[in-house]
Design a protein around this motif. Structure first.
Motif, short mmCIF file in Angstrom:
data_model
loop_
_atom_site.label_atom_id
_atom_site.label_comp_id
_atom_site.label_asym_id
_atom_site.label_seq_id
_atom_site.Cartn_x
_atom_site.Cartn_y
_atom_site.Cartn_z
N CYS A 142 0.86 -1.17 0.00
CA CYS A 142 0.00 0.00 0.00
C CYS A 142 0.90 1.23 0.00
CB CYS A 142 -0.91 0.01 1.23
SG CYS A 142 -2.00 -1.44 1.30
N ASN A 143 0.62 2.16 -0.86
CA ASN A 143 1.51 3.30 -0.98
C ASN A 143 0.78 4.53 -1.50
OD1 ASN A 143 1.30 2.08 -3.58
ND2 ASN A 143 3.07 3.28 -4.23
N MET A 144 1.55 5.60 -1.72
CA MET A 144 1.02 6.85 -2.22
C MET A 144 1.92 7.33 -3.34
SD MET A 144 -0.07 10.06 0.18
CE MET A 144 -0.78 8.93 1.38
N ARG A 145 1.32 7.99 -4.34
CA ARG A 145 2.11 8.56 -5.44
C ARG A 145 1.98 10.07 -5.46
NH1 ARG A 145 4.05 5.75 -10.27
NH2 ARG A 145 3.92 7.83 -11.20
N TYR A 146 3.11 10.69 -5.79
CA TYR A 146 3.18 12.14 -5.94
C TYR A 146 3.77 12.40 -7.32
CZ TYR A 146 5.15 16.84 -5.21
OH TYR A 146 5.49 18.17 -5.33
N ASP A 147 2.92 12.83 -8.27
CA ASP A 147 3.36 13.02 -9.65
C ASP A 147 3.39 14.50 -9.99
OD1 ASP A 147 3.38 10.21 -11.19
OD2 ASP A 147 1.79 10.18 -9.68
N VAL A 148 4.60 15.03 -10.18
CA VAL A 148 4.75 16.45 -10.47
C VAL A 148 4.45 16.70 -11.94
CG1 VAL A 148 6.43 16.76 -8.64
CG2 VAL A 148 7.21 16.22 -10.95
N PRO A 149 4.09 17.93 -12.31
CA PRO A 149 3.77 18.24 -13.70
C PRO A 149 4.92 17.91 -14.66
CG PRO A 149 3.02 20.01 -12.28
CD PRO A 149 3.83 19.08 -11.42
N HIS A 150 4.56 17.29 -15.77
CA HIS A 150 5.45 17.06 -16.91
C HIS A 150 6.58 16.05 -16.62
CE1 HIS A 150 3.23 20.48 -18.35
NE2 HIS A 150 3.75 21.25 -17.42
N ASP A 151 6.53 15.35 -15.52
CA ASP A 151 7.55 14.35 -15.22
C ASP A 151 7.25 13.07 -16.00
OD1 ASP A 151 9.57 12.83 -14.08
OD2 ASP A 151 8.32 12.24 -12.38
N VAL A 152 8.22 12.59 -16.77
CA VAL A 152 8.05 11.34 -17.52
C VAL A 152 8.93 10.22 -16.96
CG1 VAL A 152 7.40 12.56 -19.63
CG2 VAL A 152 9.81 11.99 -19.22
N ASN A 153 9.77 10.55 -16.02
CA ASN A 153 10.74 9.57 -15.51
C ASN A 153 10.13 8.53 -14.60
OD1 ASN A 153 12.95 10.80 -16.84
ND2 ASN A 153 13.12 12.32 -15.21
N HIS A 154 8.97 8.83 -14.02
CA HIS A 154 8.38 7.90 -13.06
C HIS A 154 7.06 7.32 -13.53
CE1 HIS A 154 11.12 10.45 -10.62
NE2 HIS A 154 11.41 9.28 -10.07
N LEU A 155 6.80 7.44 -14.85
CA LEU A 155 5.58 6.84 -15.39
C LEU A 155 5.78 5.34 -15.55
CD1 LEU A 155 4.63 9.38 -18.23
CD2 LEU A 155 3.70 9.24 -15.91
N PHE A 156 4.69 4.59 -15.39
CA PHE A 156 4.73 3.15 -15.60
C PHE A 156 4.07 2.82 -16.93
CE2 PHE A 156 4.80 2.49 -10.76
CZ PHE A 156 6.18 2.40 -10.77
N ALA A 157 4.77 2.06 -17.77
CA ALA A 157 4.21 1.61 -19.04
C ALA A 157 3.16 0.53 -18.77
CB ALA A 157 5.32 1.08 -19.93
#
Length: 263
Positions: free
Chosen positions: A101-116
């Motif tokens: 169980c976790n939490m995600r923090y996705d900053v604008p325009h970041d592509v480095n932490h996207l999951f395919a």
């Protein structure tokens, strides 16, 4: 009251959005604790709703991200009575939390932490009817960033995959998304998820899904609660495998097709 249409949609497509399933006070509690914790780790300039926060170092950003899952409000969310009731309505007769169980923090325009495109079960294992509860703390859509799913893809069990790292294959070594990836092209038309704080997106851990870029000016916050079912006959027979203690190379799902009679 659980929306029967959403339950039927889940059973047919492998995912559904349950609108307003979580009381807003639960979301507000999470936001408050994130804000307090962020100020402790990052500094007084931390703002839950702003992407202008300047992290002092990558180390502090990592400290924040990796420890969000340990917030007391995250623990309370995982055991929320409305979620437990929802899970039982979806057929998980003895739901148990998975160690992821976790939490995600996705900053604008970041592509480095996207999951395919991927399936959670490939990495997390669990029961045949295991689910992910994907809970937005901010609005999610194609502009703000969201997930896309392939309806009914959960019916095919574990899909072809390949190893993309040199990690040694041993029974008790976990394999993560940097170690394994899908080994097929996804040509089906995806469905993008639009949801708001208080909504709960539920999907089978066999469902193909991926994350999308946050094009907005605000961060995207989401919580993920993952649940297995101790009453799943396959899960019992295989001694309750989970991805933190075993990996897919030692946990076969032969010829799996979705069948309520198996769980």
């Amino acid at each position: 009251m659980i929306d029967e249409c959403s339950i039927n949609a889940y059973k047919e497509n492998g995912f559904a959005i349950f609108r307003g399933a979580i009381d807003r006070s639960v979301i507000d509690e999470l936001i408050f604790e994130i804000s307090q914790f962020g100020k402790s780790i990052v500094g007084e300039g931390f703002d839950f709703y702003s992407s202008e926060t300047k992290f002092v170092s990558k180390e502090k950003q990592s400290l924040l991200y990796d420890r969000l899952r340990y917030l007391p409000s995250m623990s309370r969310l995982s055991g929320n009575v409305n979620l437990i009731y929802l899970l039982r309505e979806l057929g998980l007769t003895e739901p148990v939390l998975m160690g992821c169980c976790n939490m995600r923090y996705d900053v604008p325009h970041d592509v480095n932490h996207l999951f395919a495109w991927h399936q959670d079960s490939l990495y997390l294992l669990g029961s045949l009817n295991a689910v992910t509860l994907w809970i937005p703390l901010t609005n999610v859509n194609l502009n703000a960033g969201t997930i896309e799913v392939i309806p009914r893809s959960h019916l095919n069990g574990i899909l072809p995959f390949k190893r993309i790292s040199g990690k040694i294959i041993a029974e008790y070594i976990p394999f993560l998304q940097r170690d394994l990836s899908l080994d097929m092209d996804v040509i089906d038309v995806p469905v993008s998820i639009d949801a708001n704080p208080g909504d709960v997106v539920v999907f089978s851990q066999f469902l193909l899904h991926r994350s999308t870029i946050n094009h907005s000016s605000m961060p995207r916050w989401t919580a993920q609660v993952r649940v297995s079912d101790l009453n799943c006959a396959w899960f019992k027979k295989n001694k309750y495998p989970t991805g933190d203690r075993k990996n897919i190379f030692f946990c076969d799902y032969p010829g799996f097709k979705h069948s309520e009679s198996e769980c």
